[in-house]
Motif scaffolding. Structure first.
Motif, PDB file in Angstrom:
ATOM      1  N   LEU A 259       0.872  -1.541  -0.043  1.00 41.05           N
ATOM      2  CA  LEU A 259      -0.017   0.222  -0.438  1.00 41.05           C
ATOM      3  C   LEU A 259       0.734   1.160  -0.331  1.00 41.05           C
ATOM      4  O   LEU A 259       1.848   0.984   0.889  1.00 41.05           O
ATOM      5  CB  LEU A 259      -0.931  -0.303   1.440  1.00 41.05           C
ATOM      6  CG  LEU A 259      -1.964  -0.697   1.030  1.00 41.05           C
ATOM      7  CD1 LEU A 259      -2.675  -0.688   2.814  1.00 41.05           C
ATOM      8  CD2 LEU A 259      -2.599   0.317   0.550  1.00 41.05           C
ATOM      9  N   ARG A 260       0.402   2.037  -0.943  1.00 39.88           N
ATOM     10  CA  ARG A 260       0.965   3.571  -1.225  1.00 39.88           C
ATOM     11  C   ARG A 260       0.838   4.355  -0.285  1.00 39.88           C
ATOM     12  O   ARG A 260      -0.730   4.757  -0.139  1.00 39.88           O
ATOM     13  CB  ARG A 260       1.661   3.653  -2.253  1.00 39.88           C
ATOM     14  CG  ARG A 260       2.670   2.693  -2.951  1.00 39.88           C
ATOM     15  CD  ARG A 260       4.024   3.741  -3.890  1.00 39.88           C
ATOM     16  NE  ARG A 260       4.908   2.605  -4.305  1.00 39.88           N
ATOM     17  CZ  ARG A 260       4.528   1.446  -4.982  1.00 39.88           C
ATOM     18  NH1 ARG A 260       3.352   2.380  -5.919  1.00 39.88           N
ATOM     19  NH2 ARG A 260       5.777   0.932  -5.914  1.00 39.88           N
TER      20      ARG A 260
ATOM     21  N   GLU B  84      -2.962   6.068  -0.966  1.00 34.73           N
ATOM     22  CA  GLU B  84      -3.997   5.423  -1.976  1.00 34.73           C
ATOM     23  C   GLU B  84      -4.909   4.465  -0.554  1.00 34.73           C
ATOM     24  O   GLU B  84      -4.951   5.157   0.576  1.00 34.73           O
ATOM     25  CB  GLU B  84      -3.530   4.459  -1.952  1.00 34.73           C
ATOM     26  CG  GLU B  84      -2.111   4.295  -3.305  1.00 34.73           C
ATOM     27  CD  GLU B  84      -1.470   2.862  -3.243  1.00 34.73           C
ATOM     28  OE1 GLU B  84      -0.890   3.146  -4.606  1.00 34.73           O
ATOM     29  OE2 GLU B  84      -2.092   1.596  -2.609  1.00 34.73           O
TER      30      GLU B  84
ATOM     31  N   ALA C 199      -7.344   1.603   0.712  1.00 29.77           N
ATOM     32  CA  ALA C 199      -7.593   0.461   0.182  1.00 29.77           C
ATOM     33  C   ALA C 199      -8.690  -0.280   0.589  1.00 29.77           C
ATOM     34  O   ALA C 199      -9.576   0.531   1.235  1.00 29.77           O
ATOM     35  CB  ALA C 199      -6.756  -0.298   1.770  1.00 29.77           C
TER      36      ALA C 199
ATOM     37  N   LYS D 146      -5.547  -6.249   4.808  1.00 28.08           N
ATOM     38  CA  LYS D 146      -4.514  -7.315   3.828  1.00 28.08           C
ATOM     39  C   LYS D 146      -3.793  -8.027   5.473  1.00 28.08           C
ATOM     40  O   LYS D 146      -3.425  -7.851   6.812  1.00 28.08           O
ATOM     41  CB  LYS D 146      -2.983  -6.586   3.605  1.00 28.08           C
ATOM     42  CG  LYS D 146      -3.273  -6.141   2.033  1.00 28.08           C
ATOM     43  CD  LYS D 146      -3.094  -4.963   1.323  1.00 28.08           C
ATOM     44  CE  LYS D 146      -3.506  -4.701   0.461  1.00 28.08           C
ATOM     45  NZ  LYS D 146      -4.843  -5.001   0.215  1.00 28.08           N
TER      46      LYS D 146
ATOM     47  N   ASP E 262      -4.421  -3.577   7.974  1.00 31.86           N
ATOM     48  CA  ASP E 262      -5.023  -2.088   8.455  1.00 31.86           C
ATOM     49  C   ASP E 262      -7.037  -2.602   7.622  1.00 31.86           C
ATOM     50  O   ASP E 262      -7.181  -2.533   7.132  1.00 31.86           O
ATOM     51  CB  ASP E 262      -5.111  -1.592   6.939  1.00 31.86           C
ATOM     52  CG  ASP E 262      -3.823  -0.922   7.277  1.00 31.86           C
ATOM     53  OD1 ASP E 262      -3.351   0.805   7.841  1.00 31.86           O
ATOM     54  OD2 ASP E 262      -2.221  -0.413   6.918  1.00 31.86           O
TER      55      ASP E 262
ATOM     56  N   MET F 294      -4.135   6.701   3.053  1.00 33.70           N
ATOM     57  CA  MET F 294      -3.211   6.056   3.733  1.00 33.70           C
ATOM     58  C   MET F 294      -1.954   7.465   4.001  1.00 33.70           C
ATOM     59  O   MET F 294      -1.869   8.619   3.127  1.00 33.70           O
ATOM     60  CB  MET F 294      -2.208   5.119   2.695  1.00 33.70           C
ATOM     61  CG  MET F 294      -2.831   3.674   2.738  1.00 33.70           C
ATOM     62  SD  MET F 294      -3.007   2.726   4.291  1.00 33.70           S
ATOM     63  CE  MET F 294      -0.935   2.635   4.536  1.00 33.70           C
TER      64      MET F 294
ATOM     65  N   ASN G 220       3.583   4.163   3.939  1.00 38.40           N
ATOM     66  CA  ASN G 220       4.019   3.236   3.184  1.00 38.40           C
ATOM     67  C   ASN G 220       3.589   1.747   3.978  1.00 38.40           C
ATOM     68  O   ASN G 220       3.988   1.791   5.343  1.00 38.40           O
ATOM     69  CB  ASN G 220       4.698   3.062   2.277  1.00 38.40           C
ATOM     70  CG  ASN G 220       4.779   4.140   1.538  1.00 38.40           C
ATOM     71  OD1 ASN G 220       4.230   4.307   0.559  1.00 38.40           O
ATOM     72  ND2 ASN G 220       5.498   5.594   1.840  1.00 38.40           N
TER      73      ASN G 220
ATOM     74  N   ASP H  18      -5.346 -11.131   0.778  1.00 38.43           N
ATOM     75  CA  ASP H  18      -5.932 -10.188   1.002  1.00 38.43           C
ATOM     76  C   ASP H  18      -7.738 -10.051   1.438  1.00 38.43           C
ATOM     77  O   ASP H  18      -8.511 -11.353   1.038  1.00 38.43           O
ATOM     78  CB  ASP H  18      -6.498  -9.564  -0.840  1.00 38.43           C
ATOM     79  CG  ASP H  18      -4.836  -9.068  -0.935  1.00 38.43           C
ATOM     80  OD1 ASP H  18      -4.445  -7.793  -0.829  1.00 38.43           O
ATOM     81  OD2 ASP H  18      -4.579  -9.920  -1.642  1.00 38.43           O
TER      82      ASP H  18
END
Lengths: 249, 249
Positions: B49-50, B53, B55, B59, B90, B99, B102, B113
């Motif tokens: 994840l950056r 972003e 989500a 995860k 998250d 987010m 990262n 996921d």
DNA sequence: CGTTTGATTGACACGAGTCAACACCAGTGG
DNA sequence: CCACTGGTGTTGACTCGTGTCAATCAAACG
């Protein structure tokens, strides 16, 4: 010392939730009704919760500065978070069991205690409010992460610059700033315990900041003369505070 | 690269929840059923994840080491948390929006996921599970606080000692230790980025720890020869991990 | 007023960072 | 099969940011 909550007292709290996660008007009304409880006046340097204790009530800071902190066996202290007006103390202790750190006042404070059962009931009854409370917890966590970056990677002067920027944004949300200034009641020792610096070094860095003209700190009042410069110096990016539409200037 | 979740994969996760907050047998069964989804194999040094972003899914790390990190404008990096097997990535991003940091792998990983909608449904349907998830989030926060203390107050050698103790406890909960040893796949650079130290200094401190005989670190495997000494050195008190009945030795 | 708490200053020590070179090993490709 | 490569670990010399210690000063306070 007990007195009934006045409307004005809850304002910072509601203001914060509104800023952060858009709590509706009726939700606010419901909150007001439920939270109409007794406010306590707490002197500076008193513990609200000690390590090992179980919290029987959620605490809401309405006025003054409080903090989370730990003391190491050899006496070193680390302040891990500031609790400013509008901040919630502990939504979660019921889930975790015992406190793993202390919560104490830094200045004189007004604190509102809300019964745990009452909170749970409120959160069950109103989903937006539950969300808003969790939102607060998650922002606390995000702030904690930023503090870790601050202490882990930045130099002393950068740390201080960053902290002052953060306080500006957070206090502005609850209406405790005028322009780019605000009351900053912390001692240099407390700043040091927050930033992982010695008192002496905090002093030196403060003077450097003053000398360069970006800030003025006198009589517990901080005035930021050059916010862009301060933000650049501290590499401050307010994203982590998750506040809506608020530019650093 | 997709494959169905095998029972064994979820074991660390369930084990952790059991250790921490006593999830019931039928709750576990329900979790197993819901989480029977596709597992991904992710190579080392890939972002999950950056920053910025949103989500769309939660995860779950089943194998390998991942981490939360931020990069400063000048390239400095701070790792703010390790995600070990059994850790949730998250729960919250839906509440916060974007987010603010990262998440990336440190080693090759197996990641599960889970759709956000599915999680919310699961948490609504089963209150113990919801509690268990929040428990995980709150322990993450407590760990973050301890890391702040670590970086803010302790010397380099103390920081490393503390980290190694924490990893022992956390990995033991998910069954990834043998005695007082475990696989420690992190490079000295990554340890440095975690502890706010330079690579060179991590190297020197590691040698000091080795020379004093308390640990052995070879081929990415750490063996703790004198745990009491290491715990004392790092002033390690596992209270903050909120794990049941686990003595430091 | 003395007392106390917090701010300030200077001299000095030391932990940790920086820079640079080198060793080692696992791949990789010719 | 062997150069070549890049990542990681190791080492030494040197620099520098911060901590420590100690004295002094200023303001707040009972």
């Amino acid at each position: 010392m007990l007195q009934t909550t006045k409307m004005a007292d809850l304002k910072p709290f509601l203001q914060k939730l509104r800023h952060g996660c858009g709590l509706g008007g009726e939700d606010e009304a419901m909150l007001m009704r439920t939270l109409g409880q007794a406010v306590r006046r707490v002197a500076a340097h008193q513990d609200l919760l000690r390590i090992g204790e179980k919290a029987d009530s959620l605490k809401l800071v309405l006025e003054g500065f409080a903090c989370r902190y730990k003391i190491l066996p050899d006496g070193r202290r680390q302040i891990m978070a500031y609790l400013l007006p509008g901040d919630i103390c502990d939504l979660h202790v019921t889930i975790l069991g015992a406190m793993d750190h202390n919560i104490g006042t830094l200045t004189n404070c007004m604190v509102l205690d809300v019964d745990n059962a009452q909170i749970e009931q409120l959160m069950r009854a109103n989903h937006s409010i539950a969300r808003a409370f969790w939102w607060g917890t998650l922002v606390d966590e995000a702030t904690l992460r930023e503090w870790l970056v601050n202490i882990g990677q930045r130099t002393a002067i950068e740390r201080l610059a960053h902290l002052f920027c953060e306080l500006l944004v957070r206090l502005r949300v609850v209406g405790l700033t005028n322009g780019d200034g605000y009351d900053m009641p912390l001692t240099q020792q407390e700043l040091g315990d927050t930033l992982g610096l010695s008192t002496v070094h905090v002093n030196r860095v403060l003077q450097e900041l003053r000398a360069s003209g970006v800030i003025e700190l006198r009589n517990k009042h901080l005035t930021i003369h050059d916010l862009p410069a301060l933000a650049t110096l501290g590499q401050f990016n307010p994203l982590y505070l998750h506040v809506r539409n608020q530019a650093p200037s």
